[in-house]
Each structure stands twice: as structure tokens, then as C-alpha cells.
Design a protein around this motif. Sequence first.
Motif, PDB file in Angstrom:
ATOM      1  N   VAL A 188     -58.681 -10.468  74.313  1.00 27.56           N
ATOM      2  CA  VAL A 188     -58.298  -9.427  73.433  1.00 27.56           C
ATOM      3  C   VAL A 188     -59.305  -8.250  73.904  1.00 27.56           C
ATOM      4  N   ASN A 189     -60.732  -8.424  74.078  1.00 26.15           N
ATOM      5  CA  ASN A 189     -61.488  -7.493  74.493  1.00 26.15           C
ATOM      6  C   ASN A 189     -61.150  -6.507  75.503  1.00 26.15           C
ATOM      7  N   LEU A 190     -60.575  -7.307  76.604  1.00 21.29           N
ATOM      8  CA  LEU A 190     -60.366  -6.540  77.934  1.00 21.29           C
ATOM      9  C   LEU A 190     -59.002  -5.891  77.636  1.00 21.29           C
ATOM     10  N   SER A 191     -57.911  -6.124  76.965  1.00 19.84           N
ATOM     11  CA  SER A 191     -56.837  -5.472  76.422  1.00 19.84           C
ATOM     12  C   SER A 191     -57.224  -4.313  75.722  1.00 19.84           C
ATOM     13  N   ALA A 192     -57.927  -4.520  74.663  1.00 11.68           N
ATOM     14  CA  ALA A 192     -58.507  -3.494  73.836  1.00 11.68           C
ATOM     15  C   ALA A 192     -58.993  -2.333  74.809  1.00 11.68           C
ATOM     16  N   GLN A 193     -60.128  -2.516  75.604  1.00 16.27           N
ATOM     17  CA  GLN A 193     -60.804  -1.665  76.286  1.00 16.27           C
ATOM     18  C   GLN A 193     -59.957  -0.814  77.191  1.00 16.27           C
ATOM     19  N   GLU A 194     -58.719  -1.303  77.731  1.00 14.59           N
ATOM     20  CA  GLU A 194     -57.756  -0.901  78.713  1.00 14.59           C
ATOM     21  C   GLU A 194     -57.126   0.418  77.715  1.00 14.59           C
ATOM     22  N   GLY A 195     -57.005   0.555  76.763  1.00 16.94           N
ATOM     23  CA  GLY A 195     -56.287   1.599  75.921  1.00 16.94           C
ATOM     24  C   GLY A 195     -57.182   2.550  75.156  1.00 16.94           C
ATOM     25  N   ILE A 196     -58.530   2.011  74.983  1.00 19.65           N
ATOM     26  CA  ILE A 196     -59.258   2.575  74.014  1.00 19.65           C
ATOM     27  C   ILE A 196     -59.835   3.804  74.455  1.00 19.65           C
ATOM     28  N   SER A 197     -60.008   4.002  75.918  1.00 20.11           N
ATOM     29  CA  SER A 197     -60.472   5.230  76.392  1.00 20.11           C
ATOM     30  C   SER A 197     -59.463   6.560  76.351  1.00 20.11           C
ATOM     31  N   MET A 198     -58.092   5.877  76.306  1.00 19.88           N
ATOM     32  CA  MET A 198     -56.871   6.883  76.410  1.00 19.88           C
ATOM     33  C   MET A 198     -56.799   7.430  74.892  1.00 19.88           C
ATOM     34  N   LEU A 199     -57.389   6.913  74.002  1.00 23.63           N
ATOM     35  CA  LEU A 199     -57.272   7.269  72.514  1.00 23.63           C
ATOM     36  C   LEU A 199     -58.369   8.467  72.153  1.00 23.63           C
ATOM     37  N   TYR A 200     -59.205   8.466  72.977  1.00 22.43           N
ATOM     38  CA  TYR A 200     -60.217   9.218  72.794  1.00 22.43           C
ATOM     39  C   TYR A 200     -59.845  10.902  72.522  1.00 22.43           C
ATOM     40  N   PRO A 201     -59.164  11.609  73.453  1.00 20.55           N
ATOM     41  CA  PRO A 201     -58.673  12.966  73.268  1.00 20.55           C
ATOM     42  C   PRO A 201     -57.583  12.955  71.969  1.00 20.55           C
ATOM     43  N   LEU A 202     -56.988  11.965  71.595  1.00 18.19           N
ATOM     44  CA  LEU A 202     -55.872  11.933  70.664  1.00 18.19           C
ATOM     45  C   LEU A 202     -56.725  12.049  69.407  1.00 18.19           C
ATOM     46  N   LEU A 203     -57.814  11.354  69.079  1.00 16.37           N
ATOM     47  CA  LEU A 203     -58.526  11.391  67.848  1.00 16.37           C
ATOM     48  C   LEU A 203     -59.698  12.184  67.940  1.00 16.37           C
ATOM     49  N   ASN A 204     -59.679  13.126  68.681  1.00 18.45           N
ATOM     50  CA  ASN A 204     -61.257  14.062  68.916  1.00 18.45           C
ATOM     51  C   ASN A 204     -61.192  14.809  67.713  1.00 18.45           C
ATOM     52  N   PRO A 205     -60.061  15.491  67.191  1.00 17.35           N
ATOM     53  CA  PRO A 205     -60.419  16.474  65.778  1.00 17.35           C
ATOM     54  C   PRO A 205     -61.145  15.458  64.649  1.00 17.35           C
ATOM     55  N   ILE A 206     -60.966  14.127  64.482  1.00 16.53           N
ATOM     56  CA  ILE A 206     -61.269  13.588  63.481  1.00 16.53           C
ATOM     57  C   ILE A 206     -62.829  13.336  63.614  1.00 16.53           C
ATOM     58  N   ARG A 207     -62.800  12.887  65.109  1.00 23.23           N
ATOM     59  CA  ARG A 207     -64.486  12.583  65.528  1.00 23.23           C
ATOM     60  C   ARG A 207     -65.367  13.935  65.343  1.00 23.23           C
ATOM     61  N   GLN A 208     -64.844  14.929  65.619  1.00 24.93           N
ATOM     62  CA  GLN A 208     -65.301  16.368  65.497  1.00 24.93           C
ATOM     63  C   GLN A 208     -66.126  16.750  64.050  1.00 24.93           C
ATOM     64  N   VAL A 209     -65.105  16.339  63.039  1.00 21.58           N
ATOM     65  CA  VAL A 209     -65.522  16.692  61.550  1.00 21.58           C
ATOM     66  C   VAL A 209     -66.561  15.570  61.175  1.00 21.58           C
ATOM     67  N   ILE A 210     -66.540  14.453  61.488  1.00 26.49           N
ATOM     68  CA  ILE A 210     -67.472  13.297  61.376  1.00 26.49           C
ATOM     69  C   ILE A 210     -68.922  13.969  61.766  1.00 26.49           C
TER      70      ILE A 210
END
Length: 573
Positions: free
Chosen positions: A314-336
Motif C-alpha cells: 500500500v505504501n509503495l503504491s501511494a508513494q508512486e502517485g503522491i509526488s504528482m499531487l504536489y503541484p495540484l494541491l500547492n495553492p492549499i499548501r501555500q495558504v497553510i
Amino acid sequence: MLLISFFLLCLPTQVPHTQESQTFVASGSTTKNTGGRKGDISWVWLFYNKVPQDGEPSQCPKNFLCTCKVCAQEGKPVIPYKWKKGTGTGTLARHLESKHGLDAKNYKSGGGKKNQPTMSGYATSAPGGGKPFFYNRQDMIDNMAKYVCMTEQPFTYGDSEELEEFVKLSLQPLYYKVSRQTLKRRTQKQYEKTRNELIAFFSTYKNRVCLTSDCWTSKQGEPYLCITVHWIGDDFRLEKRIIAFDLMEERHTGYNIYTRINNTINEFNLNNKIMSISFDNASANTKCIEYVKLNMNLILNGELIHIRCCAHIVNLSAQEGISMLYPLLNPIRQVIKWIRNGMNFRREYINLCAKLGLRPKKWSLDTPTRWNSTYKMLKDVIAYKNVITTLYNEHVGSKNDEVLIDESMWTLAKHVCDLLRAYKDATNVFSQVYDPNVHCVILSCCSIVDELNNCNNIICLQPVVAKMKSKWLDYFTKFPTIYCVGLLFDPCVKAKGLKDDLDFYYGALGYEYNTQLDVDYAIGIVHQLYALYENELSGQCEPTYKKSKMPTNTVLDHRLANKIFRKSSFFFF
């Protein structure tokens, strides 16, 4: 006065040595006062037997041999001490204090009236109890050593002056510091004692056990191999113990790992008792399993021996996609980030929360190496989406011409959160230790695949889903037989439910697969297991159920095919 005298006469005539049920007959606790001679009425006679020496007259002997009752009850060598009537008892008292932690402050004859024991040193061990408790320093050090190990405290824990002051003033006035050398020695003794007890237990244990093993590197860069054994106790509770935690300086090859595991199995008398071994997905562990199958006597020729760590997959599968989610969620991360670091921005955030009737909350940022931190961040901020949207669009997007946060971004965040929730729930199920979970593996996998399909409908998430699904299929294109067998034994699933789950799983993946073959093979394994255990246990116990007139195979097929109920394909979630 009569009531007080009656109460004192009714005091227990047995004095405990430890908090457990160890007691010592207090013969001599009311030694006759022969004129107040020194030593005749000492408190030490609670714990000694006096026998006249050879050659002494039977009437009024003066020379005695004294043997310690505590040593006799604990099974220690009993050394007789010579004592002459009318002399002091210092030697006897020093033995009690140094060897058993007994002290005159807690056991003392006299008080208001001679020849009557006092209440000093007594306390109930439990509310409403009546069982006397006596402080024993040696037992205290043993318990402190156990506490230090369980809570991973340093050996200098007992050497603290602050702890000494706290315990003396609040808990036990007789306490004094325990040096780190003493605590270290006592911990090593307890380890050896527990280890020998475990070896003796497994030498008579007649059922099978499961092992888990992994290589681990400390902060100092030293590699270790850890082996844990799991078994079912007499009360049908799952038990586990770490039986090896060794420095492994040699190369982590499959043969070296097998050698370490085999030595541990022999050391703990676990030969011919291994049901399965759980590893992570390193290639060396897969090679180790090959050596295990070649050199060990395994159940069903090792058909069920290898269990891949599902939480690791499960961890290996999740890590494969989590790096690609960073740019998509960057505005939310910036506000925090700005809320956490900017005082003016934080003040505006608090005021906006007050207007919307929300409680201001401190959020934690996610980290690239921990996908569950991204899930936690999204789960917390979705309820504050109006606050974050307003703050970002007013203060960031309008000034820097960046993309504004809109409802589509929150829809994206909601789908990602649901996907990671499925991964997190599966991880929690796979990480259970004291509850059986082998029957939950296929159900959890169905839940993950279902969420992957839901996210695949969003165009911007399709590359993420493709990478996660690709890594997933490296390990779960076909389920190991043990997971199918576990689901067969689930009374809510049985054979029909297993086929339904497999059909759903492969259908969600877009695979054309004959799932009936896996179901039939798993039922065949159950038949072999039944025959094996029936042969081993024949004549040892009587069945607790009424035997059926049908052949054994027919009974098994009937029970495996009929389930009790079923809410959905994966009703656990």
C-alpha cells in the motif's frame, strides 16, 4: 479499649514479601518477653526459624541455629546463622535488608503494648482490599527495569534526584535512587529470564506459529534484523513476542537472512511449527523464502509460507502517485504556510473563521515522504474551504496573477482525500496485531481499486491513478492463496462471497480472469488442511459437535458454500 484490643488480635498472622501472594508465617511475632532481654522480641523473628544447636538442653536452650523463611520460600540456598539468647540480631536483620529488602521501619514489635504487632507497614493493595502490601526494593527495581524497557527510557531514569524526591514525598518514603549500572544489570537478568521461559514454552507448544521479519537500520547507521513470533494462546487470544533483534553486519542476501532466521527457529524450539513468514517486498526476502522451502519441513510443502507485507505494498503504491499531487494541491499548501508563519495573515484568518462560525484550527503541513500526512492535511482543510478560498484569492491570486482556487480544485481535493482514505483504512487493517485480519485483505483491496476507478474519471488525476495502479498490479495481479482461504473461513463470505469479491476486483481492473479457478483451488487447500489436522489430532480430543452422516468432503463443501449474510462486496468499509 476492648474494641481496639479485639481488632489488634484479629490482625493477619501472615506477612507478605512482595505485592504478589507471597506470605510468611509470622510465628514468633508475639515472642514472649523474658525480662526485656536484647534480641528476644526483635522484629526479625517474623522471618526466621530458631532451632536449638546440637548439645543444647531441651529446657531453656541458649544457642540456636536460625534459618531464613524468605530464602526457603523463594527457593534460594538457606544459610543457617548462629545466635545466642540475649544477644543482638544485627546480622539477621542485615541479611533481611540486603537480600530481601525488609526493614525494621516496616516490621516492628512493640508500640503501645509489647507483644502485639502494630499497623505500620500495612496498606491495602486495592480499593476495598485487605491484602497487605509491603514495599520491596528488589521487586521495585525489577518493575522499574520493565518500565524502562517498555517506555524506551534511558538507564539513567532511576538515577534522577527529581524522581527520588517525588517518590519519597508522595509514594514511598523508603525509596532511594537506582543507579544506571544496577538498572542495566537487572534489565539483562530479566531479559535472560524471559527468554529462557519463552524457549521452555515453545518446547512444549504443539500448535503452529507465524513469523514476521524485517531488516532495520538505526539512526547510527547500524543494520539490525528483527524477528517476531505470533501464535494463538490457550485462551484463543493472539500473542506476539520479539525473539530476535540482532546486529546484522553481513550483507543482506537471501542466504544470510535465511541463516539468521533458521538459527533463531532452532534456538526457540520452533522446528516443524512454522505456518508462514511475513516479509516486505525486497528481492532478498523473496530469495530467502526459496531457501526456507528447500530446507525446512513446512505445512503443505510451503504453499502458505510466504506472506508479503500488505502495508508495504500500500505504501509503495501511494508513494508512486503522491509526488504528482504536489503541484495540484500547492495553492492549499501555500495558504497553510502563510497562516502558520505570518502574524497579520493569521489574524485575518481568525477573524474570518469567527464570521463563518468556525473554530480557528492549526493545520499541519504534509511532507513528501509521508503520504498519510497529505491525507490528514486534506481531511482537516476541506471543512474550511470557504476560508481558504477567500484568503488565497484575495491576497495571493489577485496580486501574482496565479490561478485562483475554485470549486473544481476542491472537488479534486475531495477525490484525492477519498482515495488516500482508502489507502489509510487498508493500512490500519493490515497493521492490526491482536486481531485476525487475513480475511480482510481482499476486501480492503477491493475498496482501494474502487477509489482508483472513481479518481480515474477526473482528467487531471488520470496520470496519478495510472502510476499508482501500475505499482499496485506489480504485487496484486493475483492474490496469494492464503488470502482466499482466510475469506473462505469468514462466515459472512464463504465461497460465493469470495467469487463475488474476486469478480468485482478484476472487473474494476478491467481484467478478464476466471475467478472460479482461484475459489476451487482455495477450497482444495482447505480440504488438505482439514485432512492434515484431522490426522494430527485424531484420538486426542472428542468433537464438540454432532457428526454428520455425510462424507467429510461433502460437509466441508456445504459449510464453505453457505454464508450467513452479506451487506455488500466490501462491507467492512
